[in-house]
Design an enzyme around this catalytic site. Structure first.
Site, mmCIF file in Angstrom:
data_model
loop_
_atom_site.group_PDB
_atom_site.id
_atom_site.type_symbol
_atom_site.label_atom_id
_atom_site.label_comp_id
_atom_site.label_asym_id
_atom_site.label_seq_id
_atom_site.Cartn_x
_atom_site.Cartn_y
_atom_site.Cartn_z
ATOM 1 N N ASP A 16 -1.250 -1.216 -12.595
ATOM 2 C CA ASP A 16 -1.712 -0.575 -11.363
ATOM 3 C C ASP A 16 -3.228 -0.457 -11.428
ATOM 4 O O ASP A 16 -3.787 0.630 -11.573
ATOM 5 C CB ASP A 16 -1.058 0.805 -11.241
ATOM 6 C CG ASP A 16 -1.154 1.379 -9.840
ATOM 7 O OD1 ASP A 16 -1.513 0.627 -8.924
ATOM 8 O OD2 ASP A 16 -0.867 2.573 -9.672
ATOM 9 N N GLU A 95 -2.481 -4.333 0.063
ATOM 10 C CA GLU A 95 -2.055 -3.386 1.086
ATOM 11 C C GLU A 95 -2.789 -3.601 2.406
ATOM 12 O O GLU A 95 -3.994 -3.848 2.426
ATOM 13 C CB GLU A 95 -2.303 -1.958 0.588
ATOM 14 C CG GLU A 95 -1.641 -0.895 1.425
ATOM 15 C CD GLU A 95 -1.260 0.317 0.611
ATOM 16 O OE1 GLU A 95 -0.825 1.313 1.222
ATOM 17 O OE2 GLU A 95 -1.380 0.283 -0.625
ATOM 18 N N LYS A 131 1.764 -5.070 1.035
ATOM 19 C CA LYS A 131 2.174 -3.675 0.921
ATOM 20 C C LYS A 131 2.105 -2.996 2.293
ATOM 21 O O LYS A 131 1.074 -3.027 2.960
ATOM 22 C CB LYS A 131 1.274 -2.923 -0.068
ATOM 23 C CG LYS A 131 1.483 -3.335 -1.500
ATOM 24 C CD LYS A 131 0.534 -2.610 -2.442
ATOM 25 C CE LYS A 131 0.960 -1.194 -2.697
ATOM 26 N NZ LYS A 131 0.122 -0.546 -3.742
ATOM 27 N N THR A 155 5.847 0.488 0.266
ATOM 28 C CA THR A 155 5.278 1.498 -0.617
ATOM 29 C C THR A 155 5.420 2.895 -0.012
ATOM 30 O O THR A 155 5.926 3.053 1.093
ATOM 31 C CB THR A 155 3.809 1.159 -0.913
ATOM 32 O OG1 THR A 155 3.307 2.030 -1.934
ATOM 33 C CG2 THR A 155 2.940 1.267 0.331
ATOM 34 N N PHE A 177 7.311 6.581 -5.438
ATOM 35 C CA PHE A 177 6.169 7.207 -6.117
ATOM 36 C C PHE A 177 6.625 8.402 -6.947
ATOM 37 O O PHE A 177 6.645 9.543 -6.474
ATOM 38 C CB PHE A 177 5.125 7.630 -5.077
ATOM 39 C CG PHE A 177 4.188 6.529 -4.663
ATOM 40 C CD1 PHE A 177 4.608 5.219 -4.589
ATOM 41 C CD2 PHE A 177 2.869 6.812 -4.341
ATOM 42 C CE1 PHE A 177 3.746 4.203 -4.204
ATOM 43 C CE2 PHE A 177 1.991 5.806 -3.958
ATOM 44 C CZ PHE A 177 2.430 4.498 -3.884
#
Length: 317
Positions: A16, A95, A131, A155, A177
């Site tokens: 990440d 994203e 994303k 996401t 998450f």
């Protein structure tokens, strides 16, 4: 064997980060980025030339200053993703602008634009995940994009209903998450005493994992946003886990035994047969205060970082 090596036996490890040194160091399969990571990346020496390239690209595309800034921002994200792909064997997640998270057509158009820019860079679309925030509109966009072989990473997943709707849309991958779920409960003193077995973020992944496996969904589950190493080791066996460099380092420096902790059992969570209607999705999501708050907060935070990136680029155009 350290715990990072052991984890890789059960789970695909994703970094990440856009930090090339970290990517080289930990040898992940894939990498993920978001507006926050892109904003941090533009200050790294390895990416400085990409800013000038993005500005030149935006000028050539023409249009108003606002359009140039958006084009420059997209170009930065795609070029950073392109550079990262040189160092990993798998896929990069890029994203879209969080400000369009409630507009299905805008999400589809921006995704097609980003894929086109990757293809202009010589990158096949199979190596890119777009994303999208897991709003109803984002999930609907993913359904259409997957039909055109544009793979999506849905996401900001905080609830089982988001995960089920994403799987019904045949999204390639979802990102629940874990850490942000933990944050919500922890900030309200609801985790005292704390145990990883009762961690609500960990339990969310386990519920999704078992629901997917019991219903034969092909959508990949990628746990994300970790706060503790124990959250990661508790989820050994999850399809994918995307992990920050500091926690990857902690795993690499730990040599305690690590076993596969995710096992399939009969899932007790029941929903009626597909498809889930929009009204059902919104009602079930509304019944989960944590999911409502964290989804909204996540979209706001990503949009603020996107705006900060655009301010930086605007001064250069």
């Amino acid at each position: 064997m350290n715990q990072l090596e052991a984890l890789k036996q059960y789970t695909t490890v994703v970094v990440d980060s856009s930090n090339i040194e970290s990517i080289i160091k930990y040898c992940p399969q894939d990498a993920t980025t978001n507006p926050s990571i892109i904003l941090e990346s533009i200050n790294l020496d390895i990416y400085k030339d990409l800013i000038e390239n993005a500005i030149n690209y935006a000028r050539k595309q023409g249009g108003s200053k606002e359009i140039k800034v958006i084009n420059a921002s997209d170009k930065v994200a795609v070029d950073i993703g392109t550079k990262i792909l040189k160092y990993i064997p798998g896929r990069i997640s890029t994203e879209i602008d969080a400000r369009i998270s409630f507009n299905t057509l805008a999400c589809i158009n921006r995704a097609n634009k980003l894929i086109g820019m990757y293809e202009d860079n010589g990158i096949d679309r199979s190596r890119v995940l777009i994303k999208l925030a897991s709003t109803w509109e984002g999930i609907c966009a993913a359904r259409e994009l997957e039909k055109d072989k544009i793979k999506c990473n849905l996401t900001l997943i905080f609830s089982i209903i988001q995960a089920i709707a994403a799987a019904e849309a045949k999204a390639f991958l979802i990102s629940p998450f874990v850490g942000r779920v933990y944050d919500w409960y922890n900030s309200r003193n609801l985790l005292n005493p704390y145990s990883v077995e009762q961690d609500p973020g960990v339990k969310l992944i386990k519920d999704i994992y078992n629901y997917y496996k019991n219903h034969d969904y092909n959508t990949i589950i990628m746990g994300a946003s970790f706060r503790k190493k124990d959250q990661i080791t508790a989820l050994a066996g999850c399809d994918y886990l995307t992990i920050s460099p500091n926690l990857l380092n902690e795993l690499r420096n730990t040599h305690e035994p690590l076993v596969k902790n995710l096992n399939i059992f009969t899932n007790k969570i029941f929903y009626k047969s597909t498809p889930i209607l929009e009204s059902e999705f919104r009602w079930e999501q509304n019944q989960n205060p944590m999911a409502v708050e964290k989804l909204s907060e996540g979209i706001r935070k990503f949009s603020l970082d996107q705006q900060q990136l655009e301010i930086v680029l605007s001064t250069k155009i």
